[in-house]
Write an enzyme that holds these catalytic residues in place. Structure first.
Site, short mmCIF file in Angstrom:
data_model
loop_
_atom_site.label_atom_id
_atom_site.label_comp_id
_atom_site.label_asym_id
_atom_site.label_seq_id
_atom_site.Cartn_x
_atom_site.Cartn_y
_atom_site.Cartn_z
N CYS A 2 0.87 -1.17 0.00
CA CYS A 2 0.00 0.00 0.00
C CYS A 2 0.90 1.22 0.00
CB CYS A 2 -0.90 0.00 1.24
SG CYS A 2 -1.90 1.51 1.40
N GLU A 102 -4.38 1.33 -5.90
CA GLU A 102 -3.46 0.34 -6.46
C GLU A 102 -3.49 0.48 -7.97
OE1 GLU A 102 -1.31 -1.21 -4.98
OE2 GLU A 102 -1.97 -1.55 -2.91
#
Length: 232
Positions: A2, A102
């Site tokens: 992340c 993402e």
């Protein structure tokens, strides 16, 4: 991993959601990146927000900066890593967010940015660890990282890892200094895909300097020429 997330809610919304006081000023953030100063709630001060830098300088650095800061750690092996064991036992935190980003690889050179949120787009918490260290100038600084795990079915289509999202009912247990290791590890589960949603966003998110609401707007999927068209 992340490496980018959003916290686009207001200071009041954050205080109401976490029942915690935020003494510092806060403006909504749309494109949070490593090294930046952002709100967290720590096990040492669960009734108030702290502002820490994203990217841990681990304990083993012996109060000296290291060249590479850790922004993520794998939840599956967190009890085995000497560099994070102390933080896991003593220094856990909640990292408030309302979405994370993402990138999906399309071909060899193109990556399409996606935003992932809860189904109702409400605030949620990443599982975090925090650390304190003294920099070269003798100033104490506080940093944090985000734990990651295997992706659920929604995220798996885009990336092979996702941040650990703590269910609201488990947040107090995560901050509780007396929670057992088994209790903590049980909290670090994969968040169910049916409780989340995702959509493609503007390539503006690719650049850390961009931090505007436009980043969160839904876009049409990338066409074969790599062009984006914003809805609306």
């Amino acid at each position: 991993m992340c490496g980018r997330y959003s916290l686009s809610k207001s200071k009041l919304e954050l205080e109401e959601r976490y029942q915690a006081e935020m003494l510092e000023a806060f403006d909504p953030r749309y494109n949070i990146a490593p090294t930046q100063l952002v709100p967290v709630i720590t096990s040492d001060s669960p009734r108030g927000f702290s502002h820490f830098y994203w990217g841990i300088t681990p304990e083993f650095s012996k109060n000296k900066p290291v060249s590479q800061k850790f922004i993520n750690a794998r939840a599956e092996t967190i009890t085995e890593k000497i560099s994070f064991k102390s933080s896991f036992e003593k220094r856990r935190c909640l990292v408030p967010a309302d979405g994370f980003f993402e990138w999906k690889k399309v071909g060899k050179k193109i990556r399409v940015p996606y935003r992932f949120t809860l189904a109702d787009e409400s605030l949620f918490s990443f599982a975090g660890l925090w650390e304190e260290y003294e920099n070269e100038n003798g100033i104490i600084q506080h940093t944090f990282l985000i734990l990651t795990t295997s992706p659920n079915g929604l995220v798996a289509d885009v990336h092979d890892r996702m941040p650990v999202i703590i269910k609201k009912e488990d947040e107090k247990k995560w901050l509780d200094k007396y929670s057992s290791e088994d209790t903590l590890l049980d909290i670090l589960k994969i968040y169910p895909a049916d409780g989340m949603m995702s959509y493609t966003v503007s390539p503006l998110v690719n650049h850390v300097g961009n931090d505007s609401p436009q980043i969160l707007r839904k876009t049409s999927p990338m066409d074969q020429f790599g062009n984006y068209t914003l809805f609306g």
